[in-house]
Enzyme design. Structure first.
Site, PDB file in Angstrom:
ATOM      1  N   THR A  42      -3.133   2.851 -14.757  1.00 59.62           N
ATOM      2  CA  THR A  42      -3.174   1.413 -14.874  1.00 59.62           C
ATOM      3  C   THR A  42      -4.469   0.792 -14.403  1.00 59.62           C
ATOM      4  O   THR A  42      -5.050  -0.440 -14.537  1.00 59.62           O
ATOM      5  CB  THR A  42      -2.129   0.577 -14.436  1.00 59.62           C
ATOM      6  OG1 THR A  42      -1.896   0.675 -13.177  1.00 59.62           O
ATOM      7  CG2 THR A  42      -0.838   0.729 -15.008  1.00 59.62           C
TER       8      THR A  42
ATOM      9  N   ASN B  80      -6.736  13.337 -10.820  1.00 61.00           N
ATOM     10  CA  ASN B  80      -7.216  13.515 -12.077  1.00 61.00           C
ATOM     11  C   ASN B  80      -7.066  15.148 -12.034  1.00 61.00           C
ATOM     12  O   ASN B  80      -6.562  15.640 -11.142  1.00 61.00           O
ATOM     13  CB  ASN B  80      -8.817  13.208 -11.968  1.00 61.00           C
ATOM     14  CG  ASN B  80      -9.606  13.685 -10.994  1.00 61.00           C
ATOM     15  OD1 ASN B  80      -9.704  15.024 -10.662  1.00 61.00           O
ATOM     16  ND2 ASN B  80     -10.065  13.133  -9.996  1.00 61.00           N
TER      17      ASN B  80
ATOM     18  N   GLY C 260      -9.499   4.766  -6.355  1.00 62.07           N
ATOM     19  CA  GLY C 260      -8.392   3.987  -6.610  1.00 62.07           C
ATOM     20  C   GLY C 260      -7.183   4.400  -5.404  1.00 62.07           C
ATOM     21  O   GLY C 260      -7.496   4.963  -4.123  1.00 62.07           O
ATOM     22  N   VAL C 261      -5.822   4.449  -5.953  1.00 65.59           N
ATOM     23  CA  VAL C 261      -4.773   5.072  -5.353  1.00 65.59           C
ATOM     24  C   VAL C 261      -5.007   6.370  -4.652  1.00 65.59           C
ATOM     25  O   VAL C 261      -4.531   7.070  -3.572  1.00 65.59           O
ATOM     26  CB  VAL C 261      -3.644   4.835  -5.841  1.00 65.59           C
ATOM     27  CG1 VAL C 261      -3.359   5.810  -7.119  1.00 65.59           C
ATOM     28  CG2 VAL C 261      -2.396   4.896  -4.907  1.00 65.59           C
ATOM     29  N   ASP C 262      -5.577   7.371  -5.491  1.00 62.44           N
ATOM     30  CA  ASP C 262      -5.739   8.665  -5.185  1.00 62.44           C
ATOM     31  C   ASP C 262      -6.695   8.910  -4.135  1.00 62.44           C
ATOM     32  O   ASP C 262      -6.466   9.685  -2.895  1.00 62.44           O
ATOM     33  CB  ASP C 262      -6.517   9.544  -6.376  1.00 62.44           C
ATOM     34  CG  ASP C 262      -6.161  10.976  -6.462  1.00 62.44           C
ATOM     35  OD1 ASP C 262      -5.379  11.464  -5.755  1.00 62.44           O
ATOM     36  OD2 ASP C 262      -7.043  11.673  -6.832  1.00 62.44           O
TER      37      ASP C 262
ATOM     38  N   ASP D 232       0.806  -1.106  -0.010  1.00 63.49           N
ATOM     39  CA  ASP D 232      -0.080  -0.081  -0.061  1.00 63.49           C
ATOM     40  C   ASP D 232       1.156   1.116  -0.184  1.00 63.49           C
ATOM     41  O   ASP D 232       1.761   1.343   0.986  1.00 63.49           O
ATOM     42  CB  ASP D 232      -0.848  -0.113   1.180  1.00 63.49           C
ATOM     43  CG  ASP D 232      -1.706   1.104   1.423  1.00 63.49           C
ATOM     44  OD1 ASP D 232      -1.566   2.113   0.570  1.00 63.49           O
ATOM     45  OD2 ASP D 232      -2.749   0.885   2.428  1.00 63.49           O
ATOM     46  N   ILE D 233       0.538   2.106  -0.895  1.00 67.67           N
ATOM     47  CA  ILE D 233       1.495   3.289  -1.150  1.00 67.67           C
ATOM     48  C   ILE D 233       1.447   4.221   0.121  1.00 67.67           C
ATOM     49  O   ILE D 233       2.515   5.118   0.578  1.00 67.67           O
ATOM     50  CB  ILE D 233       1.435   3.965  -2.452  1.00 67.67           C
ATOM     51  CG1 ILE D 233       2.488   4.670  -2.794  1.00 67.67           C
ATOM     52  CG2 ILE D 233       0.227   4.892  -2.242  1.00 67.67           C
ATOM     53  CD1 ILE D 233       2.680   5.276  -4.197  1.00 67.67           C
TER      54      ILE D 233
ATOM     55  N   TYR E  91      -7.953   4.533 -15.445  1.00 70.72           N
ATOM     56  CA  TYR E  91      -7.757   5.223 -16.536  1.00 70.72           C
ATOM     57  C   TYR E  91      -7.400   3.995 -17.663  1.00 70.72           C
ATOM     58  O   TYR E  91      -7.057   4.313 -18.880  1.00 70.72           O
ATOM     59  CB  TYR E  91      -6.510   6.139 -16.468  1.00 70.72           C
ATOM     60  CG  TYR E  91      -7.074   7.705 -16.187  1.00 70.72           C
ATOM     61  CD1 TYR E  91      -8.259   7.784 -15.622  1.00 70.72           C
ATOM     62  CD2 TYR E  91      -5.949   8.654 -15.826  1.00 70.72           C
ATOM     63  CE1 TYR E  91      -8.795   8.988 -15.204  1.00 70.72           C
ATOM     64  CE2 TYR E  91      -6.512   9.787 -15.490  1.00 70.72           C
ATOM     65  CZ  TYR E  91      -7.775   9.920 -14.988  1.00 70.72           C
ATOM     66  OH  TYR E  91      -8.221  11.293 -14.663  1.00 70.72           O
TER      67      TYR E  91
HETATM   68  N1  AR6 Z   1      -1.497   1.506  -3.062  1.00 66.74           N
HETATM   69  C1  AR6 Z   1      -0.726   1.380  -4.095  1.00 66.74           C
HETATM   70  N2  AR6 Z   1      -1.441   1.192  -5.540  1.00 66.74           N
HETATM   71  C2  AR6 Z   1      -2.694   1.201  -5.307  1.00 66.74           C
HETATM   72  C3  AR6 Z   1      -3.526   1.630  -4.311  1.00 66.74           C
HETATM   73  C4  AR6 Z   1      -2.807   1.685  -3.046  1.00 66.74           C
HETATM   74  N3  AR6 Z   1      -3.431   2.030  -1.950  1.00 66.74           N
HETATM   75  N4  AR6 Z   1      -4.945   1.410  -4.502  1.00 66.74           N
HETATM   76  C5  AR6 Z   1      -4.749   1.386  -5.848  1.00 66.74           C
HETATM   77  N5  AR6 Z   1      -3.562   1.013  -6.183  1.00 66.74           N
HETATM   78  P1  AR6 Z   1      -5.912   3.882 -10.280  1.00 66.74           P
HETATM   79  P2  AR6 Z   1      -5.529   5.624 -12.507  1.00 66.74           P
HETATM   80  C6  AR6 Z   1      -3.181   0.714  -7.869  1.00 66.74           C
HETATM   81  O1  AR6 Z   1      -7.332   3.552 -10.554  1.00 66.74           O
HETATM   82  O2  AR6 Z   1      -5.505   4.533 -13.735  1.00 66.74           O
HETATM   83  C7  AR6 Z   1      -8.864   8.123  -9.423  1.00 66.74           C
HETATM   84  O3  AR6 Z   1     -10.244   8.353  -9.131  1.00 66.74           O
HETATM   85  C8  AR6 Z   1      -4.109   0.403  -8.622  1.00 66.74           C
HETATM   86  O4  AR6 Z   1      -4.157  -1.095  -8.445  1.00 66.74           O
HETATM   87  O5  AR6 Z   1      -5.809   4.758  -8.625  1.00 66.74           O
HETATM   88  O6  AR6 Z   1      -4.452   6.489 -12.838  1.00 66.74           O
HETATM   89  C9  AR6 Z   1      -8.054   9.662  -9.762  1.00 66.74           C
HETATM   90  O7  AR6 Z   1      -8.692  10.489  -9.251  1.00 66.74           O
HETATM   91  C10 AR6 Z   1      -3.506   0.484 -10.124  1.00 66.74           C
HETATM   92  O8  AR6 Z   1      -2.504  -0.412 -10.325  1.00 66.74           O
HETATM   93  O9  AR6 Z   1      -5.335   5.437 -10.932  1.00 66.74           O
HETATM   94  C11 AR6 Z   1      -8.352   9.648 -11.228  1.00 66.74           C
HETATM   95  O10 AR6 Z   1      -9.682  10.049 -11.595  1.00 66.74           O
HETATM   96  C12 AR6 Z   1      -3.039   1.702  -9.832  1.00 66.74           C
HETATM   97  O11 AR6 Z   1      -2.784   2.034  -8.373  1.00 66.74           O
HETATM   98  C13 AR6 Z   1      -8.304   8.204 -11.723  1.00 66.74           C
HETATM   99  O12 AR6 Z   1      -8.568   7.409 -10.598  1.00 66.74           O
HETATM  100  C14 AR6 Z   1      -3.579   2.973 -10.438  1.00 66.74           C
HETATM  101  O13 AR6 Z   1      -4.950   3.106 -10.494  1.00 66.74           O
HETATM  102  C15 AR6 Z   1      -6.904   7.845 -12.000  1.00 66.74           C
HETATM  103  O14 AR6 Z   1      -7.020   6.617 -12.839  1.00 66.74           O
END
Ligand code: AR6
Length: 254
Positions: free
Chosen positions: A119, A24, A32-34, A10-11, A122
């Protein structure tokens, strides 16, 4: 030169100076991670983000990390929304990593953790994204400790493999194995790598015909690389210097 590692976890739990979020354009937080980073940092993160928004795809901005302390800053970068791979998605993703690293350097960070940008929601294909992430940070190792954090085993394996992948090039004319070619005044480490025969020094002046050769073979043929491959010779250069200095990149951490 420091370490570049693929880390599974977990980041928000990473003990680093800077955590990068896959944001975004509104910088208000999302899923997600955000979402995880905004929850861990507290509501002030969205307030600070709103003051800097909008952030265009490929750009990066920094805010304090608030409740994530001792993490000092969150860098918000906006990845490309995947369409078909022909709309400049690769370049935007490269730019996310480059801009974040340059900003982290400006903020004098000693360590930085990246998620697998774009990944998730998006939709950027995982293997292609892992390759771009690994090659881009390997081409620009300006922060002592760089962690590529994967949230799942498959992404972790992809990142680990991409970080360990040797960059090899063969002469298009004679087929001999090439070494990266460096123009300009070399730093001491590059000079040592050149003495060891793993880097070629091109002198201070670029060729006048406008070409920018990046590779050289033992028969002195020189050639450049396509825009798509731009970072390969840079990675080869850093790898050659690290090997010359006897450094172990320690590129994969469970
Ligand atoms: N720690 C590490 N990696 C993570 C965590 C975590 N806690 N949670 C998810 N991931 P995403 P995007 C991974 O969808 O594709 C948001 O709504 C996840 O498994 O978070 O760039 C933003 O506000 C994946 O491999 O980001 C934008 O609207 C990676 O993080 C949109 O999502 C990225 O997935 C951005 O989409």
């Amino acid at each position: 030169m420091g370490t570049i590692a693929a880390v599974l976890g977990d980041i928000t739990r990473q003990q680093v100076d800077i955590i990068v979020t896959a944001a975004n354009e509104s910088l208000l937080g999302g899923g997600g991670v955000d979402g995880a980073i905004h929850r861990a940092a507290g509501p002030e993160l969205a307030e600070a983000g709103a003051r800097l928004a909008p952030c265009l795809p490929g750009r990066a901005v920094a805010t304090p990390a608030f409740d994530l302390a001792p993490v000092r800053h969150v860098i918000h970068t906006v990845g490309p929304v995947w369409e078909d791979g022909e709309q400049g998605e690769d370049d935007v993703l490269v730019s996310c990593y480059v801009e974040s690293l340059l900003l982290a350097e400006e903020l004098e960070a000693g360590s930085i953790a990246f998620p697998a940008i774009a990944t998730g929601i998006y939709g950027f294909p995982a293997e292609r994204a892992a390759h771009i992430a690994a090659m881009t940070v390997r081409s620009l190792p300006i922060i002592d400790e760089i962690r590529l954090v994967a949230f799942d085993e498959q992404t972790h394996a992809l990142l680990r493999d991409a970080l360990a992948e040797p960059v090899e090039e063969w002469c298009p004319t004679c087929g001999e194995k090439a070494i990266p070619l460096l123009f300009g005044r070399p730093v001491e480490e590059a000079r040592q790598a050149a003495d060891a025969g793993s880097v070629a020094l091109g002198g201070c002046l670029l060729p006048e015909d406008g070409t920018e050769p990046r590779w050289q073979c033992p028969r002195q043929h020189r050639w450049g690389e396509s825009r798509r491959d731009q970072r390969r010779s840079q990675v080869a250069l850093h790898d050659a210097i690290a090997v010359t200095l006897g450094e172990d990149h320690g590129r994969s951490v469970p």
